[in-house]
Design a protein around this motif. Structure first.
Motif, PDB file in Angstrom:
ATOM      1  N   THR A 109     -10.275 -21.158   9.679  1.00 32.16           N
ATOM      2  CA  THR A 109     -10.535 -19.921   8.932  1.00 32.16           C
ATOM      3  C   THR A 109     -11.209 -18.840   9.771  1.00 32.16           C
ATOM      4  N   SER A 110     -11.501 -19.118  11.025  1.00 30.17           N
ATOM      5  CA  SER A 110     -12.209 -18.151  11.864  1.00 30.17           C
ATOM      6  C   SER A 110     -11.426 -16.851  12.025  1.00 30.17           C
ATOM      7  N   GLY A 111     -10.103 -16.944  12.137  1.00 29.35           N
ATOM      8  CA  GLY A 111      -9.286 -15.747  12.269  1.00 29.35           C
ATOM      9  C   GLY A 111      -9.292 -14.907  11.008  1.00 29.35           C
ATOM     10  N   ASN A 112      -9.315 -15.580   9.838  1.00 29.19           N
ATOM     11  CA  ASN A 112      -9.445 -14.860   8.566  1.00 29.19           C
ATOM     12  C   ASN A 112     -10.706 -14.014   8.553  1.00 29.19           C
ATOM     13  N   PHE A 113     -11.770 -14.555   9.142  1.00 27.47           N
ATOM     14  CA  PHE A 113     -13.034 -13.833   9.205  1.00 27.47           C
ATOM     15  C   PHE A 113     -12.856 -12.505   9.938  1.00 27.47           C
ATOM     16  N   LEU A 114     -12.235 -12.554  11.124  1.00 22.52           N
ATOM     17  CA  LEU A 114     -12.049 -11.330  11.911  1.00 22.52           C
ATOM     18  C   LEU A 114     -11.168 -10.333  11.179  1.00 22.52           C
ATOM     19  N   GLU A 115     -10.087 -10.832  10.567  1.00 21.12           N
ATOM     20  CA  GLU A 115      -9.167  -9.951   9.845  1.00 21.12           C
ATOM     21  C   GLU A 115      -9.903  -9.173   8.767  1.00 21.12           C
ATOM     22  N   GLN A 116     -10.644  -9.878   7.911  1.00 18.85           N
ATOM     23  CA  GLN A 116     -11.283  -9.194   6.798  1.00 18.85           C
ATOM     24  C   GLN A 116     -12.484  -8.366   7.234  1.00 18.85           C
ATOM     25  N   PHE A 117     -13.154  -8.804   8.280  1.00 19.90           N
ATOM     26  CA  PHE A 117     -14.278  -8.045   8.817  1.00 19.90           C
ATOM     27  C   PHE A 117     -13.829  -6.638   9.196  1.00 19.90           C
ATOM     28  N   ASP A 118     -12.728  -6.551   9.920  1.00 17.01           N
ATOM     29  CA  ASP A 118     -12.229  -5.245  10.359  1.00 17.01           C
ATOM     30  C   ASP A 118     -11.622  -4.448   9.216  1.00 17.01           C
ATOM     31  N   PHE A 119     -10.901  -5.123   8.316  1.00 17.27           N
ATOM     32  CA  PHE A 119     -10.282  -4.410   7.207  1.00 17.27           C
ATOM     33  C   PHE A 119     -11.337  -3.788   6.308  1.00 17.27           C
ATOM     34  N   PHE A 120     -12.398  -4.521   6.054  1.00 15.22           N
ATOM     35  CA  PHE A 120     -13.461  -3.989   5.212  1.00 15.22           C
ATOM     36  C   PHE A 120     -14.127  -2.790   5.890  1.00 15.22           C
ATOM     37  N   LEU A 121     -14.402  -2.927   7.185  1.00 18.14           N
ATOM     38  CA  LEU A 121     -15.048  -1.831   7.907  1.00 18.14           C
ATOM     39  C   LEU A 121     -14.207  -0.563   7.858  1.00 18.14           C
ATOM     40  N   PHE A 122     -12.901  -0.705   7.997  1.00 14.44           N
ATOM     41  CA  PHE A 122     -12.022   0.464   7.967  1.00 14.44           C
ATOM     42  C   PHE A 122     -12.108   1.154   6.612  1.00 14.44           C
ATOM     43  N   GLY A 123     -12.125   0.355   5.534  1.00  6.97           N
ATOM     44  CA  GLY A 123     -12.236   0.930   4.204  1.00  6.97           C
ATOM     45  C   GLY A 123     -13.597   1.538   3.951  1.00  6.97           C
ATOM     46  N   PHE A 124     -14.656   0.857   4.393  1.00  7.59           N
ATOM     47  CA  PHE A 124     -15.999   1.337   4.138  1.00  7.59           C
ATOM     48  C   PHE A 124     -16.293   2.641   4.886  1.00  7.59           C
ATOM     49  N   TYR A 125     -15.842   2.705   6.143  1.00  6.32           N
ATOM     50  CA  TYR A 125     -16.101   3.895   6.948  1.00  6.32           C
ATOM     51  C   TYR A 125     -14.951   4.896   6.889  1.00  6.32           C
ATOM     52  N   ALA A 126     -14.137   4.795   5.831  1.00  6.41           N
ATOM     53  CA  ALA A 126     -12.977   5.686   5.708  1.00  6.41           C
ATOM     54  C   ALA A 126     -13.372   7.158   5.732  1.00  6.41           C
ATOM     55  N   ALA A 131      -7.273  15.462   1.447  1.00  5.07           N
ATOM     56  CA  ALA A 131      -6.145  15.254   2.363  1.00  5.07           C
ATOM     57  C   ALA A 131      -6.540  14.334   3.514  1.00  5.07           C
ATOM     58  N   SER A 132      -7.715  14.533   4.083  1.00  7.99           N
ATOM     59  CA  SER A 132      -8.173  13.677   5.177  1.00  7.99           C
ATOM     60  C   SER A 132      -8.320  12.233   4.733  1.00  7.99           C
ATOM     61  N   LEU A 133      -8.892  12.055   3.541  1.00 10.19           N
ATOM     62  CA  LEU A 133      -9.105  10.705   3.028  1.00 10.19           C
ATOM     63  C   LEU A 133      -7.774  10.027   2.714  1.00 10.19           C
ATOM     64  N   MET A 134      -6.839  10.776   2.163  1.00 10.70           N
ATOM     65  CA  MET A 134      -5.525  10.211   1.863  1.00 10.70           C
ATOM     66  C   MET A 134      -4.799   9.806   3.142  1.00 10.70           C
ATOM     67  N   LEU A 135      -4.906  10.626   4.207  1.00 12.82           N
ATOM     68  CA  LEU A 135      -4.296  10.260   5.486  1.00 12.82           C
ATOM     69  C   LEU A 135      -4.911   8.979   6.040  1.00 12.82           C
ATOM     70  N   THR A 136      -6.223   8.867   5.913  1.00 13.81           N
ATOM     71  CA  THR A 136      -6.909   7.664   6.396  1.00 13.81           C
ATOM     72  C   THR A 136      -6.453   6.434   5.635  1.00 13.81           C
ATOM     73  N   PHE A 137      -6.399   6.530   4.302  1.00  8.40           N
ATOM     74  CA  PHE A 137      -5.961   5.392   3.497  1.00  8.40           C
ATOM     75  C   PHE A 137      -4.477   5.105   3.707  1.00  8.40           C
ATOM     76  N   TYR A 189     -12.234  -0.805  -1.388  1.00  8.71           N
ATOM     77  CA  TYR A 189     -12.308   0.490  -2.044  1.00  8.71           C
ATOM     78  C   TYR A 189     -13.677   0.769  -2.673  1.00  8.71           C
ATOM     79  N   THR A 190     -14.434  -0.278  -2.956  1.00  9.06           N
ATOM     80  CA  THR A 190     -15.701  -0.107  -3.669  1.00  9.06           C
ATOM     81  C   THR A 190     -16.661   0.889  -3.011  1.00  9.06           C
ATOM     82  N   PRO A 191     -16.934   0.804  -1.700  1.00 11.22           N
ATOM     83  CA  PRO A 191     -17.877   1.765  -1.102  1.00 11.22           C
ATOM     84  C   PRO A 191     -17.453   3.215  -1.267  1.00 11.22           C
ATOM     85  N   THR A 192     -16.155   3.494  -1.043  1.00  9.33           N
ATOM     86  CA  THR A 192     -15.659   4.861  -1.208  1.00  9.33           C
ATOM     87  C   THR A 192     -15.710   5.282  -2.676  1.00  9.33           C
ATOM     88  N   PHE A 193     -15.352   4.385  -3.570  1.00 11.92           N
ATOM     89  CA  PHE A 193     -15.389   4.663  -5.008  1.00 11.92           C
ATOM     90  C   PHE A 193     -16.818   4.981  -5.461  1.00 11.92           C
TER      91      PHE A 193
END
Length: 439
Positions: free
Chosen positions: A26-43, A58-64, A265-269
């Motif tokens: 499951t170590s790879g799952n950790f890296l995958e979600q770690f980065d995905f969450f960061l991208f969403g949080f710092y969108a 518009a900027s936020l929509m491009l990022t998402f 999505y929670t942090p942005t929401f």
């Protein structure tokens, strides 16, 4: 659907050895979600650095949209990398997926902003997301099948639940780092360079994750199989079983939509829609991840006892009828307490549903294409439903002027899960009855 080959469980292996294997795989799952969450949080910050525009929307929509584009690569990764894992083995395939994922992570962490290199900046960020999406397309399926094949009899749901549970650890860690940065740095510092720090931490742990993956042992179930199909055979079998793949995609729609709604999505929401503080949004996300971690193995264990179908149906119905009312109650009077209550409620049915769903999806897939079929179904669900949940939620709120509008999207995904559960298990019962009569 033809009855699937039973997933053989290994025996004579100690509990500590199995726990270590779960950690490694499951170590790879950790890296995958770690980065995905960061991208969403710092969108919000990423949108200003890489996608500057006169309109914040518009900027936020491009990022998402770039965030979602990574999910469009998942089906390709599921087909090609999934077929590779079904051919060469779980261990070697999972090392390859981790290598590709790490490349995307390093790229996103180190790309200069738009002000420095112009259009090349968003292009490289997009490339990094595409690499991550391609590898993630088979990573999750490979891990889930590995856990299913190493599980002890009667405990497959419990073992496979740790695939998603590992992702919650990543979210807790990422949210904790974000909370710390929010306390130590100013908003200007975070926007200028502080948002890169968590991504660089992700890069720093990559060598450790490789060490864990390299120590994996191949599953006994894969080694016992006398025929390992070539890629062309796997593609043909996937095509022949397209109804199962589509059913699996709809089955997974509920869990992917809920997950990306309550985590990415929670942090942005919380910040942009409910106008809560960054610290409140991060703390809610962290507590939700802890809640997910608790409910996932419980959901898997309960499904081992009462069956996958009853649990999947019950939670789907619950989500259909409570998603919008819960978000509407939150939107009426936004507060930290209300946001926490609503998202913990969503966390409950995410954990219970997903705990049963992962095991169910491994069981309905034909053995020869178990990784490719699982990965393709999950990747399609993530591409069509989960990955675009932040973008869809942002759009729905914009056009309806209803802050609770994401609840419609979640209810629709739950309806898909309900229909898929009924369809897949009816087909499975019919196939089993046909096989029994012909024997």
């Amino acid at each position: 659907m033809n009855p699937t080959e039973p997933i053989a469980a290994t025996s004579g292996v100690s509990r500590s050895t199995r726990a270590a294997a779960v950690l490694r795989v499951t170590s790879g799952n950790f890296l995958e979600q770690f980065d995905f969450f960061l991208f969403g949080f710092y969108a919000t910050f990423i949108s200003k650095i890489f996608f500057p525009s006169t309109s914040e929307f518009a900027s936020l929509m491009l990022t998402f949209a770039v965030f979602g584009a990574g999910f469009l690569m998942r089906p390709l990764g599921a087909i090609f990398l999934g077929a590779y894992i079904d051919k060469v083995g779980r261990r070697m395939g999972l090392i390859v997926t981790l290598s590709i994922m790490a490349s995307g992570t390093v790229l996103i962490a180190c790309v200069p902003g738009y002000a420095s290199i112009g259009l090349l900046a968003p292009a490289l960020v997009l490339l990094g997301r595409l690499l991550q999406g391609f590898s993630a397309g088979a990573e999750l399926g490979g891990v889930s099948v590995y856990l299913a094949e190493m599980a002890t009899p009667g405990n497959r749901g419990f073992y496979t639940s740790w695939q998603s549970a590992s992702q919650q650890v990543a979210i807790v860690m990422a949210a904790a780092i974000g909370y710390g940065l929010n306390e130590w740095l100013s908003a200007q510092q975070i926007g200028a360079w502080g948002w890169r720090v968590p991504f660089l931490i992700g890069c720093a742990i990559v060598p450790f994750l490789f060490m864990l993956r390299r120590s994996l042992q191949e599953t006994a179930a894969f080694e016992a199989r006398q025929h390992h199909p070539q890629a062309r055979e796997i593609f043909s079998m996937l095509l022949a079983n397209w109804r199962i793949v589509i059913g699996g995609m709809l089955l997974t729609a509920m869990t992917t939509t809920t997950f990306y709604l309550i985590t990415v999505y929670t942090p942005t929401f919380g910040r942009s829609v409910l106008k809560l503080s960054t610290a409140d949004s991060l703390m809610v996300t962290l507590l939700v991840a802890v809640s997910n971690f608790v409910w996932l193995p419980i959901g898997g264990a309960v499904s081992d006892r009462i069956g996958r179908k009853p649990l999947l149906l019950a939670v789907s119905v619950l989500a259909i009828f409570t998603a919008y009312p819960a978000l509407s109650w939150l939107a009426d009077a936004p507060s930290f307490a209300r946001m926490l209550i609503v998202l913990l409620w969503f966390s409950f049915f995410f954990g219970m549903y997903n705990g049963a769903m992962v095991a169910a999806l491994t069981e309905v897939m034909p053995a020869e294409v178990r990784v490719a079929g699982f990965s393709l179904a999950f990747s399609l669900a993530t591409a069509v439903f989960g990955g675009f949940t932040p973008a869809v939620s942002t759009y729905l709120i914009q056009v309806t002027h209803d802050k609770a509008a994401p609840g419609y999207w979640l209810s629709f995904a739950a309806l898909c899960g309900l229909c898929a559960t009924l369809g897949l298990y009816r087909r499975r019962a019919s196939s089993s009855a046909s096989a029994a009569s012909s024997a």
